[in-house]
Design a protein around this motif. Sequence first.
Motif, PDB file in Angstrom:
ATOM      1  N   SER A 217      -3.646  12.242 -12.501  1.00 39.32           N
ATOM      2  CA  SER A 217      -3.790  12.322 -14.013  1.00 39.32           C
ATOM      3  C   SER A 217      -5.371  12.801 -14.255  1.00 39.32           C
ATOM      4  O   SER A 217      -5.727  13.301 -15.088  1.00 39.32           O
ATOM      5  CB  SER A 217      -3.988  10.711 -14.331  1.00 39.32           C
ATOM      6  N   ASP A 218      -5.991  12.670 -13.125  1.00 40.40           N
ATOM      7  CA  ASP A 218      -7.525  13.226 -13.144  1.00 40.40           C
ATOM      8  C   ASP A 218      -7.547  14.694 -13.251  1.00 40.40           C
ATOM      9  O   ASP A 218      -8.248  15.569 -14.084  1.00 40.40           O
ATOM     10  CB  ASP A 218      -8.373  13.058 -11.904  1.00 40.40           C
ATOM     11  N   GLU A 219      -6.524  15.459 -12.393  1.00 43.33           N
ATOM     12  CA  GLU A 219      -6.229  16.942 -12.731  1.00 43.33           C
ATOM     13  C   GLU A 219      -5.859  16.977 -14.013  1.00 43.33           C
ATOM     14  O   GLU A 219      -6.229  18.335 -14.289  1.00 43.33           O
ATOM     15  CB  GLU A 219      -4.920  17.295 -11.622  1.00 43.33           C
ATOM     16  N   VAL A 220      -4.799  16.361 -14.452  1.00 44.21           N
ATOM     17  CA  VAL A 220      -4.320  16.796 -15.936  1.00 44.21           C
ATOM     18  C   VAL A 220      -5.371  16.681 -16.969  1.00 44.21           C
ATOM     19  O   VAL A 220      -5.702  17.561 -17.833  1.00 44.21           O
ATOM     20  CB  VAL A 220      -3.168  15.742 -16.295  1.00 44.21           C
ATOM     21  N   LYS A 221      -6.262  15.396 -16.796  1.00 39.58           N
ATOM     22  CA  LYS A 221      -7.649  15.524 -17.467  1.00 39.58           C
ATOM     23  C   LYS A 221      -8.276  16.651 -17.551  1.00 39.58           C
ATOM     24  O   LYS A 221      -8.996  17.151 -18.430  1.00 39.58           O
ATOM     25  CB  LYS A 221      -8.368  14.319 -17.159  1.00 39.58           C
ATOM     26  N   ARG A 222      -8.450  17.589 -16.445  1.00 43.21           N
ATOM     27  CA  ARG A 222      -9.266  18.568 -16.097  1.00 43.21           C
ATOM     28  C   ARG A 222      -8.498  19.864 -16.961  1.00 43.21           C
ATOM     29  O   ARG A 222      -9.130  20.917 -16.849  1.00 43.21           O
ATOM     30  CB  ARG A 222      -9.638  19.030 -14.830  1.00 43.21           C
ATOM     31  N   GLY A 223      -7.230  19.896 -17.203  1.00 39.79           N
ATOM     32  CA  GLY A 223      -6.761  20.802 -17.826  1.00 39.79           C
ATOM     33  C   GLY A 223      -5.413  21.430 -17.224  1.00 39.79           C
ATOM     34  O   GLY A 223      -4.957  22.429 -17.661  1.00 39.79           O
ATOM     35  N   ASN A 224      -5.329  20.880 -15.925  1.00 42.86           N
ATOM     36  CA  ASN A 224      -4.192  21.649 -15.204  1.00 42.86           C
ATOM     37  C   ASN A 224      -2.809  20.699 -15.442  1.00 42.86           C
ATOM     38  O   ASN A 224      -2.519  19.598 -15.053  1.00 42.86           O
ATOM     39  CB  ASN A 224      -4.312  21.176 -13.607  1.00 42.86           C
ATOM     40  N   TYR A 225      -2.077  21.490 -16.231  1.00 38.20           N
ATOM     41  CA  TYR A 225      -0.620  21.021 -16.742  1.00 38.20           C
ATOM     42  C   TYR A 225       0.533  21.347 -16.022  1.00 38.20           C
ATOM     43  O   TYR A 225       1.385  21.073 -16.465  1.00 38.20           O
ATOM     44  CB  TYR A 225      -0.494  21.281 -18.336  1.00 38.20           C
ATOM     45  N   ASN A 226       0.069  22.114 -14.881  1.00 39.43           N
ATOM     46  CA  ASN A 226       1.309  22.676 -14.218  1.00 39.43           C
ATOM     47  C   ASN A 226       1.707  21.782 -12.912  1.00 39.43           C
ATOM     48  O   ASN A 226       2.399  21.985 -12.180  1.00 39.43           O
ATOM     49  CB  ASN A 226       0.857  24.119 -13.580  1.00 39.43           C
ATOM     50  N   ILE A 227       0.622  20.641 -12.663  1.00 39.58           N
ATOM     51  CA  ILE A 227       1.090  19.918 -11.594  1.00 39.58           C
ATOM     52  C   ILE A 227       1.944  18.739 -11.971  1.00 39.58           C
ATOM     53  O   ILE A 227       2.522  18.549 -13.134  1.00 39.58           O
ATOM     54  CB  ILE A 227      -0.403  19.079 -11.380  1.00 39.58           C
ATOM     55  N   ARG A 228       2.480  18.393 -10.767  1.00 41.22           N
ATOM     56  CA  ARG A 228       3.615  17.436 -10.951  1.00 41.22           C
ATOM     57  C   ARG A 228       3.828  16.303  -9.696  1.00 41.22           C
ATOM     58  O   ARG A 228       3.254  16.821  -8.612  1.00 41.22           O
ATOM     59  CB  ARG A 228       5.196  18.219 -10.795  1.00 41.22           C
TER      60      ARG A 228
ATOM     61  N   SER B 260       0.979  -1.196   0.102  1.00 44.74           N
ATOM     62  CA  SER B 260      -0.022  -0.198   0.092  1.00 44.74           C
ATOM     63  C   SER B 260       0.801   1.197  -0.011  1.00 44.74           C
ATOM     64  O   SER B 260       0.591   2.180  -0.678  1.00 44.74           O
ATOM     65  CB  SER B 260      -0.961  -0.010   1.099  1.00 44.74           C
ATOM     66  N   LYS B 261       1.927   1.136   0.740  1.00 44.15           N
ATOM     67  CA  LYS B 261       2.673   2.408   0.921  1.00 44.15           C
ATOM     68  C   LYS B 261       3.592   2.669  -0.303  1.00 44.15           C
ATOM     69  O   LYS B 261       3.689   3.916  -0.809  1.00 44.15           O
ATOM     70  CB  LYS B 261       3.616   2.392   2.201  1.00 44.15           C
ATOM     71  N   THR B 262       4.135   1.372  -0.756  1.00 43.46           N
ATOM     72  CA  THR B 262       5.149   1.574  -2.117  1.00 43.46           C
ATOM     73  C   THR B 262       4.665   1.681  -3.123  1.00 43.46           C
ATOM     74  O   THR B 262       5.190   2.072  -4.337  1.00 43.46           O
ATOM     75  CB  THR B 262       6.413   0.343  -1.761  1.00 43.46           C
ATOM     76  N   VAL B 263       3.286   0.939  -3.412  1.00 43.30           N
ATOM     77  CA  VAL B 263       2.841   0.859  -4.811  1.00 43.30           C
ATOM     78  C   VAL B 263       1.364   1.521  -4.873  1.00 43.30           C
ATOM     79  O   VAL B 263       1.307   2.345  -5.760  1.00 43.30           O
ATOM     80  CB  VAL B 263       2.605  -0.823  -5.224  1.00 43.30           C
ATOM     81  N   ILE B 264       0.583   1.014  -3.970  1.00 43.88           N
ATOM     82  CA  ILE B 264      -0.939   1.267  -4.206  1.00 43.88           C
ATOM     83  C   ILE B 264      -1.236   2.594  -3.797  1.00 43.88           C
ATOM     84  O   ILE B 264      -1.735   3.671  -4.627  1.00 43.88           O
ATOM     85  CB  ILE B 264      -1.937   0.498  -3.320  1.00 43.88           C
ATOM     86  N   PHE B 265      -0.734   3.342  -2.784  1.00 45.31           N
ATOM     87  CA  PHE B 265      -0.684   4.830  -2.343  1.00 45.31           C
ATOM     88  C   PHE B 265      -0.110   5.587  -3.567  1.00 45.31           C
ATOM     89  O   PHE B 265      -1.044   6.501  -4.252  1.00 45.31           O
ATOM     90  CB  PHE B 265      -0.046   4.992  -1.097  1.00 45.31           C
ATOM     91  N   PRO B 266       1.037   5.072  -4.056  1.00 38.02           N
ATOM     92  CA  PRO B 266       1.484   6.066  -5.187  1.00 38.02           C
ATOM     93  C   PRO B 266       1.017   5.993  -6.536  1.00 38.02           C
ATOM     94  O   PRO B 266       0.763   6.999  -7.148  1.00 38.02           O
ATOM     95  CB  PRO B 266       3.038   5.603  -5.357  1.00 38.02           C
ATOM     96  N   ILE B 267       0.479   4.943  -6.846  1.00 42.38           N
ATOM     97  CA  ILE B 267      -0.258   4.873  -7.939  1.00 42.38           C
ATOM     98  C   ILE B 267      -1.831   5.514  -7.690  1.00 42.38           C
ATOM     99  O   ILE B 267      -2.124   6.299  -8.786  1.00 42.38           O
ATOM    100  CB  ILE B 267      -0.773   3.185  -8.215  1.00 42.38           C
ATOM    101  N   ASN B 268      -2.368   5.289  -6.585  1.00 44.50           N
ATOM    102  CA  ASN B 268      -3.724   6.339  -6.345  1.00 44.50           C
ATOM    103  C   ASN B 268      -3.148   7.712  -6.487  1.00 44.50           C
ATOM    104  O   ASN B 268      -4.073   8.577  -7.333  1.00 44.50           O
ATOM    105  CB  ASN B 268      -4.180   5.947  -4.962  1.00 44.50           C
ATOM    106  N   TYR B 269      -2.096   8.111  -5.915  1.00 46.37           N
ATOM    107  CA  TYR B 269      -1.806   9.411  -6.130  1.00 46.37           C
ATOM    108  C   TYR B 269      -1.428   9.969  -7.536  1.00 46.37           C
ATOM    109  O   TYR B 269      -2.205  11.024  -8.007  1.00 46.37           O
ATOM    110  CB  TYR B 269      -0.401   9.687  -5.376  1.00 46.37           C
ATOM    111  N   LEU B 270      -0.734   9.120  -8.243  1.00 49.94           N
ATOM    112  CA  LEU B 270      -0.687   9.497  -9.549  1.00 49.94           C
ATOM    113  C   LEU B 270      -1.994   9.368 -10.538  1.00 49.94           C
ATOM    114  O   LEU B 270      -2.133  10.248 -11.469  1.00 49.94           O
ATOM    115  CB  LEU B 270       0.317   8.350 -10.297  1.00 49.94           C
ATOM    116  N   ALA B 271      -2.856   8.467 -10.131  1.00 50.46           N
ATOM    117  CA  ALA B 271      -4.194   8.441 -10.555  1.00 50.46           C
ATOM    118  C   ALA B 271      -4.974   9.816 -10.367  1.00 50.46           C
ATOM    119  O   ALA B 271      -5.583  10.338 -11.360  1.00 50.46           O
ATOM    120  CB  ALA B 271      -5.072   7.189 -10.245  1.00 50.46           C
TER     121      ALA B 271
END
Length: 654
Positions: A375-386, A361-372
């Motif tokens: 990705s939703d933010e990017v889908k909404r048009g926010n390209y400044n997020i990192r 959860s700490k090393t894989v699932i949480f980071p993947i959820n975080y990246l997901a």
Amino acid sequence: MISSSILLKKTIVTLLVLILAEIVIFYFYILPFNQNYNFSLVEKQGKEALAKIYQIVDIYHSELESFKKDSLEHLKEDAEQIVDFSANTIREYINISKSGILSEAEAKSRAFQYFQDFRYEKENYIWIIDGDYVAKVHPDKDSLKDGKEVKDIKGNSVVANMVDIAKRDGEGYYQYYWKNFNSNQIERKISYFKYIPEWDLVIGTGVYLDDRNSKIVERERELTEKIQTILEKTKIGDTGYIYIFNREHEMLFHPNRYLIGKDFKNYPNPNTQYTMAESLQKAGESASKTLYYLWDRPDDTGNFIYQKVSWVEHYKPLHWYIGSSAYLSELQKGGDTLKEILIWNSIIILFLILFFVIYISKTVIFPINYLATLSDEVKRGNYNIRSNISSKDEIGMLSSSFNAMIVSIGENIETQKRMGEAKISAVSEIVGMIAHQWRQPLTSISNYIYDILETYEYDELSKEYLEERYESVNSTVQMMSKTIDKFRYFFKPDKEKTEFSICETLLEAIDLEKNIFREKGIRVFINGAETLHFSCHGKMLINGYKYEFQETLLILLNNAIEALKSVEDKRVWIEAKEENEICILSIKDSGNGVPEELKDKIFQPYFTTKHESFGTGIGLYMAKMIVEVNMDGKLYLEDNSKFVLEIEKSEIYT
């Protein structure tokens, strides 16, 4: 976030399914297999131990029988030797009497006296009986004066039978019961005898078989003790053992010496109406040689609730029954141990799974959820997020790739935005070209109309004049229509790459600009010749988007026109050639060129040398994108005033 993580749920479910599968496989396959395997091992051990004891009993029986036979033969051999010696001694006395040294009566007397006092092996003696059944030599010869009447306790005529056999066969053996002078007891005896016809005598000796039997008993005791010792050391499982009983249901051998010699014929079998002895005897005489029953335990005597198994063999020569027994709980002991192992194994695995789930959860699932989420933010048009994940594993690589992807998407969007602006700028420039192309024809049409009106006022208008002016106006309108067609094809979007000629496309681009060249007084040189119409040396075919490439040429031509505004000598040199597999097209003007300090900036978006009111600075950037991104070619500035395009020739052509 944890409760909503599908990946975490799948991970937990997968691990739980694996644990459940392990438990199911263990209980329904491994445990039964192990129990059966343990049972077969102990059963094999029990049967092997049984076979070993059976073999030992067989050896015991054979050795004892051999000892009995050998001891009897030994006694007979001794008796024969003594009788032969004694018979030879009698014959010597016979020879002495025949030689005249002694009379027959004197010789007999001396011989009888000799044997009356003769003893061997302590108290054994020689007896002599004449043909009339009268004892001549015997420790108790007075009682044998009428030997014909002498009988043993079985009623057999002992003396008469031995004399008759000797006179008939010459020699022989005879068993009977006789008083032992040492013990004063009637004992079984065997005698060997020979007939001496010269003196009508039967000479013989006997041995008491009870002496031999005591040796046999001693030998039997020794062998029995060996069997008992081996039997006590033989274990089946933890508490299983070997025992032997006879057909009278007397316990002959048992690890518990207290039970040896005990009669157990009345012990009931809790499972049947038979006694335990009868059940074991029936098992030994059956095909399976196996008996399952309930019995007590040493630590719980009298409580016949414990399952037990016995394997029984019947030793027929002695009518012995050899059994090996074990408690079924001991056969399943390995399964109980495995159950304990499974329980502890499951507990350990559960803790490991908990740790694994937390770690995953700490090393894989949480980071993947975080990246997901990012990705939703990017889908909404926010390209400044990192992403701020910086681990050195695959998740870290994914985070870096994610950030690079966002940067790339932003740049592509910006590029498309700039390309769109460039398109608008190009449209503006093209519209200007159209306006410039139409300015002179419209002036001509206006002049024709004014001339018609003036002719009409002066009443000079005629049909021929109108037709002449109509043809002039129609010709001008057709020329304007052709100009529109040229620009309409120019704005037609390209969807697929096609094969086209650089020369023909260049010709079409110059044709769109020719009026501007004339108006501005610009001289155009193509491959060294001053002309507005030319043909290439070679096909110069390439693959790409034709109208985008034509747009690039118009941008470069307009750039040259703009560069010649402030110079007197207005010239443009165009060169088209092939070198190996490359088509090269260069456009050079006689302007002042690009200042050295601006060479690295001219292809940047929004950079322009014009005043802000006259240029957007997007044209050369768009041209470079078309050539290098869309057509895999090159566009660069050479010698400050010469733009060079390099594009691979068409594969079909090459």
